[in-house]
Design a protein around this motif. Structure first.
Motif, PDB file in Angstrom:
ATOM      1  N   LEU A  15       6.837  17.978   0.973  1.00 44.17           N
ATOM      2  CA  LEU A  15       7.700  18.051   2.147  1.00 44.17           C
ATOM      3  C   LEU A  15       9.173  18.148   1.755  1.00 44.17           C
ATOM      4  CD1 LEU A  15       7.278  15.678   5.214  1.00 44.17           C
ATOM      5  CD2 LEU A  15       7.491  18.166   5.147  1.00 44.17           C
ATOM      6  N   GLY A  16       9.478  17.719   0.555  1.00 42.58           N
ATOM      7  CA  GLY A  16      10.847  17.861   0.076  1.00 42.58           C
ATOM      8  C   GLY A  16      11.618  16.562  -0.085  1.00 42.58           C
ATOM      9  N   TYR A  17      10.900  15.442  -0.178  1.00 45.53           N
ATOM     10  CA  TYR A  17      11.616  14.171  -0.337  1.00 45.53           C
ATOM     11  C   TYR A  17      11.187  13.474  -1.628  1.00 45.53           C
ATOM     12  CZ  TYR A  17      12.989  14.892   4.477  1.00 45.53           C
ATOM     13  OH  TYR A  17      13.512  15.426   5.621  1.00 45.53           O
ATOM     14  N   ASP A  18      12.060  12.592  -2.095  1.00 47.95           N
ATOM     15  CA  ASP A  18      11.789  11.910  -3.344  1.00 47.95           C
ATOM     16  C   ASP A  18      12.324  10.480  -3.304  1.00 47.95           C
ATOM     17  OD1 ASP A  18      10.903  11.853  -6.097  1.00 47.95           O
ATOM     18  OD2 ASP A  18      13.025  11.800  -6.636  1.00 47.95           O
ATOM     19  N   TRP A  19      11.665   9.589  -4.047  1.00 48.51           N
ATOM     20  CA  TRP A  19      12.032   8.173  -4.024  1.00 48.51           C
ATOM     21  C   TRP A  19      12.522   7.694  -5.394  1.00 48.51           C
ATOM     22  CZ3 TRP A  19       7.497  10.617  -3.019  1.00 48.51           C
ATOM     23  CH2 TRP A  19       6.546  10.614  -4.047  1.00 48.51           C
ATOM     24  N   ASP A  20      12.837   8.649  -6.269  1.00 44.96           N
ATOM     25  CA  ASP A  20      13.279   8.301  -7.628  1.00 44.96           C
ATOM     26  C   ASP A  20      12.301   7.308  -8.275  1.00 44.96           C
ATOM     27  OD1 ASP A  20      15.559   9.949  -7.440  1.00 44.96           O
ATOM     28  OD2 ASP A  20      16.571   8.408  -6.290  1.00 44.96           O
ATOM     29  N   ASP A  21      12.844   6.183  -8.731  1.00 49.48           N
ATOM     30  CA  ASP A  21      11.956   5.217  -9.383  1.00 49.48           C
ATOM     31  C   ASP A  21      11.528   4.107  -8.427  1.00 49.48           C
ATOM     32  OD1 ASP A  21      14.428   4.115  -9.053  1.00 49.48           O
ATOM     33  OD2 ASP A  21      14.570   3.255 -11.054  1.00 49.48           O
ATOM     34  N   ARG A  22      11.741   4.350  -7.147  1.00 48.03           N
ATOM     35  CA  ARG A  22      11.446   3.289  -6.184  1.00 48.03           C
ATOM     36  C   ARG A  22      10.082   3.449  -5.518  1.00 48.03           C
ATOM     37  NH1 ARG A  22      16.080   5.277  -5.285  1.00 48.03           N
ATOM     38  NH2 ARG A  22      15.333   6.118  -3.308  1.00 48.03           N
ATOM     39  N   LEU A  23       9.068   3.488  -6.344  1.00 46.66           N
ATOM     40  CA  LEU A  23       7.692   3.487  -5.827  1.00 46.66           C
ATOM     41  C   LEU A  23       7.192   2.048  -5.894  1.00 46.66           C
ATOM     42  CD1 LEU A  23       4.912   4.601  -5.021  1.00 46.66           C
ATOM     43  CD2 LEU A  23       4.517   5.080  -7.445  1.00 46.66           C
ATOM     44  N   PHE A  24       6.908   1.484  -4.731  1.00 48.20           N
ATOM     45  CA  PHE A  24       6.462   0.087  -4.698  1.00 48.20           C
ATOM     46  C   PHE A  24       5.137  -0.043  -3.966  1.00 48.20           C
ATOM     47  CE2 PHE A  24      11.231  -0.188  -4.609  1.00 48.20           C
ATOM     48  CZ  PHE A  24      11.374  -0.645  -5.913  1.00 48.20           C
ATOM     49  N   TYR A  25       4.551  -1.218  -4.147  1.00 44.59           N
ATOM     50  CA  TYR A  25       3.301  -1.535  -3.448  1.00 44.59           C
ATOM     51  C   TYR A  25       3.466  -2.914  -2.834  1.00 44.59           C
ATOM     52  CZ  TYR A  25       1.248   2.174  -6.339  1.00 44.59           C
ATOM     53  OH  TYR A  25       0.957   3.362  -6.950  1.00 44.59           O
ATOM     54  N   ALA A  26       2.903  -3.088  -1.668  1.00 47.49           N
ATOM     55  CA  ALA A  26       2.931  -4.422  -1.071  1.00 47.49           C
ATOM     56  C   ALA A  26       2.277  -5.402  -2.047  1.00 47.49           C
ATOM     57  CB  ALA A  26       2.202  -4.415   0.263  1.00 47.49           C
ATOM     58  N   SER A  27       1.304  -4.899  -2.814  1.00 45.20           N
ATOM     59  CA  SER A  27       0.604  -5.785  -3.748  1.00 45.20           C
ATOM     60  C   SER A  27       1.513  -6.258  -4.885  1.00 45.20           C
ATOM     61  CB  SER A  27      -0.632  -5.076  -4.317  1.00 45.20           C
ATOM     62  OG  SER A  27      -0.293  -3.840  -4.890  1.00 45.20           O
ATOM     63  N   ASP A  28       2.661  -5.603  -5.070  1.00 46.16           N
ATOM     64  CA  ASP A  28       3.626  -6.081  -6.061  1.00 46.16           C
ATOM     65  C   ASP A  28       4.115  -7.476  -5.678  1.00 46.16           C
ATOM     66  OD1 ASP A  28       3.514  -3.646  -7.339  1.00 46.16           O
ATOM     67  OD2 ASP A  28       5.322  -2.839  -6.404  1.00 46.16           O
ATOM     68  N   TYR A  29       4.002  -7.796  -4.394  1.00 43.93           N
ATOM     69  CA  TYR A  29       4.615  -9.033  -3.893  1.00 43.93           C
ATOM     70  C   TYR A  29       3.601 -10.126  -3.584  1.00 43.93           C
ATOM     71  CZ  TYR A  29       7.842  -5.165  -3.145  1.00 43.93           C
ATOM     72  OH  TYR A  29       8.594  -4.036  -3.315  1.00 43.93           O
ATOM     73  N   PHE A  30       2.358  -9.928  -4.000  1.00 41.36           N
ATOM     74  CA  PHE A  30       1.331 -10.914  -3.673  1.00 41.36           C
ATOM     75  C   PHE A  30       1.682 -12.321  -4.181  1.00 41.36           C
ATOM     76  CE2 PHE A  30      -2.575  -7.884  -3.026  1.00 41.36           C
ATOM     77  CZ  PHE A  30      -1.992  -7.427  -1.852  1.00 41.36           C
ATOM     78  N   ASP A  31       2.261 -12.393  -5.386  1.00 41.86           N
ATOM     79  CA  ASP A  31       2.610 -13.715  -5.932  1.00 41.86           C
ATOM     80  C   ASP A  31       3.703 -14.382  -5.107  1.00 41.86           C
ATOM     81  OD1 ASP A  31       0.995 -14.134  -8.382  1.00 41.86           O
ATOM     82  OD2 ASP A  31       1.889 -12.213  -8.947  1.00 41.86           O
ATOM     83  N   GLN A  32       4.727 -13.602  -4.828  1.00 43.76           N
ATOM     84  CA  GLN A  32       5.839 -14.136  -4.037  1.00 43.76           C
ATOM     85  C   GLN A  32       5.366 -14.556  -2.652  1.00 43.76           C
ATOM     86  OE1 GLN A  32       8.644 -15.784  -3.258  1.00 43.76           O
ATOM     87  NE2 GLN A  32       9.788 -14.345  -4.527  1.00 43.76           N
ATOM     88  N   LEU A  33       4.536 -13.720  -2.050  1.00 49.20           N
ATOM     89  CA  LEU A  33       4.023 -14.008  -0.714  1.00 49.20           C
ATOM     90  C   LEU A  33       3.259 -15.343  -0.725  1.00 49.20           C
ATOM     91  CD1 LEU A  33       4.995 -11.852   1.109  1.00 49.20           C
ATOM     92  CD2 LEU A  33       3.011 -10.460   0.460  1.00 49.20           C
ATOM     93  N   TYR A  34       2.524 -15.549  -1.804  1.00 43.80           N
ATOM     94  CA  TYR A  34       1.725 -16.780  -1.903  1.00 43.80           C
ATOM     95  C   TYR A  34       2.638 -18.006  -1.988  1.00 43.80           C
ATOM     96  CZ  TYR A  34      -2.000 -19.949  -3.243  1.00 43.80           C
ATOM     97  OH  TYR A  34      -2.898 -20.993  -3.270  1.00 43.80           O
TER      98      TYR A  34
END
Length: 582
Positions: free
Chosen positions: A101-120
């Motif tokens: 589509l023409g968009y980019d996120w550079d190095d900012r690819l994240f997952y909600a699962s990245d935050y499972f520890d913090q969420l806990y």
RNA sequence: UACCCCGUGGUGUAAUUGGUAGCACAGCAGAUUCUGGUUCUGCUAGUUCUGGUUCGAGUCCAGGCGGGGUAACCA
């Protein structure tokens, strides 16, 4: 395409002029008033449970587009809190489609699962504050206790259990000591709230399913409400843009952040999701179409998925332009699919290579053309773009013309071929029809004509006016192909209207499908240059429409083309009028 | 039925924040054209209703009507 603003750090400038939609107005005002340090940081948070569709395209254009316009950033965040339905295939496809589509996120690819520890950790914090508790009742009981929109709910017997007990039970939940459904962590808010989402919503539920990314490290997973706002906060999102149905979740979104206390506070803003006539933009319905075989797959060219549209010949620019035309508002609207088609034609008109292709061929013999002689004519590739140059097209005694371009008994306004009438063969010669042949059923099998030797290139030597020009393909040099004509997926304008009435009939909307959404034409005759067509190369078959080589089914010895969209056809309207009056 | 959100030409979306209702698509008419394409010109058509505040209301207030959302351990 990026308009990032690295030199300015986190200060941003609103774009100049032009009326702004309500979201952009809020963003601009926040920048001016210095909220969030004048920063703009959005995110696009798809769940990896399906392929992206046109509705997502709007969200992508809004999320990435606004960040870009205001010199901010936009993260891609896979909202992977529901293992079991999530697949790596979707994760990959989502990224590919956004890039396309023409968009980019550079190095900012994240997952909600990245935050499972913090969420806990935060979940334990809420328990300690007395703002959450472990409930060990079953789903049905909890549902019954929640009450209805008319009546307040009733408290769970576990609601006021000691903090230490909840803490211990949450730990047991995490260790897998409960069965699925055996316990949940709930926020302790207000069982009498008029907002159902505030009646002690679930924060964690047990799912003994391996997660795509965290494997079997967890068997409790956060719900959307517990994961989303906190993920936004962690990523420093300033404006969390989502669709209208989350409006009622906003108090909860804010409540969780409030409870956690000292963290970044994003602002959630809701806007209307995209609805388009004659199609559907809901994952659930698209999935059903695929599973029930109404289409050939998620990438069927009739599907409003990004993959389907890409295969159909839609361009990224056309989709982006459509999304900006559609605007942003809080009103639930239904956009005419004609606007989408206009956006496609608008883009294709300037980039598409013109070619000649006869879709429904009928032979035309030029009686005064010497047998065996071949001429080679020059044809312009794109009248909208001189740099596209021209190509050579072979011409001979026998050519194919479109069946609909010949009429035995033609009305006055029919500017094409009919006995005694003269017409121009595009880029070639002027020909006059001298006769025709039919089969036993009266179908025309052959048309006869003579040509004017002095009209080579298509110009009348004496300057006489020839109103009609038709396309053609030399019979001797023609390349055969299959051409697929696509039409609206749904015959009805608004498929959602079909499902509302009868609750028993949840799939009523399927009855609105257009039975003629796909028409396969075989034995089409193409000019030789089309044998060289590349996948995703924008083509216009002159006078017929925009086409593209099918990226999946076409083979060099068995070409398949898809019609992206037909050309506007004012003759069709005229003909319909004539037909209606006679 | 409760709560929340929303009502501007056929469709969608603007209106300098209380001061001439604009734009795009669609439709209609015409011009141009070697694509009945493109391009250009013109036209049709709108503030959901009723009150109120005001010199003045699409905009503010009250009520009505209409549409959407919400009662998953989906997002």
């Amino acid at each position: 395409m990026s308009t990032g603003n690295p030199t300015n750090g986190n200060t941003t400038e609103p774009p100049p002029g032009e009326p702004l939609d309500f979201v952009r107005t809020i963003v601009r005002d926040d920048i001016r008033s210095g909220k969030q340090g004048g920063r703009v940081h959005t995110r696009f948070p798809p769940a990896p449970t399906g392929f992206l569709h046109l509705g997502h395209a709007k969200a992508i254009c809004v999320d990435f587009g606004i960040a870009e316009e205001f010199g901010g950033k936009c993260n891609l965040r896979l909202d992977d809190t529901d293992p079991g339905n999530e697949k790596q295939e979707y994760v990959d496809a989502i990224q590919e489609d956004i890039h396309w589509l023409g968009y980019d996120w550079d190095d900012r690819l994240f997952y909600a699962s990245d935050y499972f520890d913090q969420l806990y950790e935060w979940a334990k914090l809420l328990i300690q504050k007395g703002a959450a508790y472990v409930d060990e009742q079953d789903v049905a009981t909890m549902r019954a206790q929640r009450g209805t929109v008319l009546e307040a709910g009733t408290a769970s017997p576990f609601r006021d259990r000691p903090v230490e007990e909840s803490l211990a039970q949450l730990e047991r939940m995490k260790r897998g000591e409960f069965e699925e459904g055996g316990a949940v962590l709930r926020a302790k808010i207000d069982m009498a709230s008029p907002n159902m989402h505030m009646r002690d919503p679930v924060m964690y539920r047990i799912k003994k399913i391996a997660h795509n990314r965290t494997g079997d490290r967890w068997c409790i997973y956060p719900t959307y409400d517990w994961a989303h706002g906190q993920s936004d906060a962690i990523e420093g999102i300033t404006h969390s843009l989502c669709s209208l149905e989350f409006e009622i979740h906003r108090p909860l979104y804010d409540w969780f952040l409030e409870q956690i206390g000292d963290i970044h506070r994003p602002r959630q803003i809701e806007f209307a999701r995209l609805n388009v006539t004659h199609t559907v933009t809901q994952k659930r319905k698209l999935r059903a179409l695929v599973e029930r075989g109404h289409v050939d797959g998620w990438d069927d060219p009739r599907m409003p998925t990004l993959r389907g549209m890409r295969r159909r010949g839609y361009t990224p620019a056309s989709i982006r332009n459509f999304c900006t035309r559609v605007g942003l508002a809080k009103f639930n609207s239904l956009h005419e699919i004609g606007l989408l088609e206009f956006s496609l034609r608008e883009d294709l008109n300037v980039v598409a290579q013109r070619r000649m292709a006869v879709l429904d061929p009928i032979r035309l013999v030029i009686e005064n053309w010497p047998d065996g002689k071949t001429d080679t004519l020059d044809a312009i590739n794109n009248p909208e773009d001189a740099s596209a140059g021209s190509r050579e097209v072979p011409f001979g005694r026998e050519i194919y013309i479109e069946r609909e371009d010949f009429l035995v008994d033609a009305p006055k306004k029919f500017f094409r071929l009919a006995p005694g009438r003269e017409v121009r063969l595009r880029y070639a010669y002027l020909v006059t029809c001298t006769g025709y042949e039919t089969d036993d059923d009266g179908n025309v099998t052959l048309v006869r004509a003579t040509y004017d030797p002095d009209s080579r290139g298509g110009n009348a030597p004496d300057g006489r006016k020839v109103k009609g020009t038709i396309h053609w393909v030399s019979a001797e040099h023609a390349v055969d192909a299959t051409v697929r004509l696509y039409d609206h997926l749904y015959a009805v304008e608004d498929p959602s209207e079909l499902e509302s009435d009868d609750a028993q009939d949840g799939d009523a909307w399927e009855r609105g499908l257009n039975k003629d959404s796909l028409q396969v034409l075989t034995g089409c005759k193409l000019e030789p240059a089309l044998a060289l067509a590349q996948a995703e190369e924008a083509l216009q078959f002159e006078r017929k429409g925009y086409f593209v080589l099918d990226s999946k089914d076409s083979r060099p010895d068995a070409l398949v083309f898809n019609r992206s969209v037909a050309l506007r056809d004012s003759w069709a309207k005229e003909a319909a009028k004539l037909g209606a009056t006679s």
